[in-house]
Design an enzyme around this catalytic site. Structure first.
Site, short mmCIF file in Angstrom:
data_model
loop_
_atom_site.label_atom_id
_atom_site.label_comp_id
_atom_site.label_asym_id
_atom_site.label_seq_id
_atom_site.Cartn_x
_atom_site.Cartn_y
_atom_site.Cartn_z
CG ASN A 46 63.67 37.20 -8.70
OD1 ASN A 46 62.79 36.90 -7.91
ND2 ASN A 46 64.86 37.60 -8.29
CB VAL A 54 62.79 34.61 -16.33
CG1 VAL A 54 62.69 33.86 -15.02
CG2 VAL A 54 61.42 34.99 -16.84
CB CYS A 55 66.88 36.51 -12.66
SG CYS A 55 68.32 36.06 -11.68
CG LEU A 56 63.82 30.12 -12.46
CD1 LEU A 56 63.37 30.47 -11.04
CD2 LEU A 56 62.62 29.76 -13.30
#
Length: 152
Positions: A46, A54-56
């Site tokens: 991620n 960041v993929c959050l």
């Protein structure tokens, strides 16, 4: 847009790694989410390997003004590293390896920790920091002791 940075120390699979984290605060912060990314390389499904983005979901989609940067450093990022989501990857290679061969994935994570997340690597990224206010985890625990590195 203001930019700050901080340090993230980890346990678990990323144990022993120290990462410099870039945080960009939009003018509408805290009503609009910050942009968060890793400065030194990290191998994670991620996290985009090239940009460190960041993929959050909690940051990108469900951000609330009730959250703050303490939440990001103490809860959101550690949870992301401890519980990767390979079904929503920014690093497709890491996600595929994690799903196909977990031991090989874990070995690659450890290699990245040893190669890119040592205290001297974090010190080397100090030259990249912006002139804006420096934010570090040390500020959260009210300690006068430096986290890593030598004084400038």
């Amino acid at each position: 847009m203001d930019q700050v940075s901080g340090l993230l120390l980890m346990t678990g699979l990323y144990q022993g790694g120290i990462w410099r984290v870039r945080v960009e605060l939009p003018d509408a912060y805290p009503y609009k989410s910050p942009s968060i990314g890793f400065v030194n390389k990290i191998y994670h499904p991620n996290v985009d390997e090239m940009s460190g983005s960041v993929c959050l979901d909690v940051i990108n989609q469900t951000w609330s003004p009730m959250f703050d940067l303490v939440n990001a450093f103490e809860v959101f990022l550690p949870q992301l590293l401890l519980y990767p989501n390979p079904s929503d990857p920014l690093n497709g290679e890491a996600a595929a390896l994690m799903m196909r061969d977990r031991p090989a994935y874990e070995q690659k994570v450890k290699e990245y920790c040893q190669k890119y997340a040592k205290p001297e690597d974090v010190d080397a990224t100090q030259g990249d920091k912006s002139s804006d206010e420096e934010l570090s985890e040390a500020e959260y625990d009210s300690s006068d002791e430096p986290l890593v590195g030598k004084p400038d």
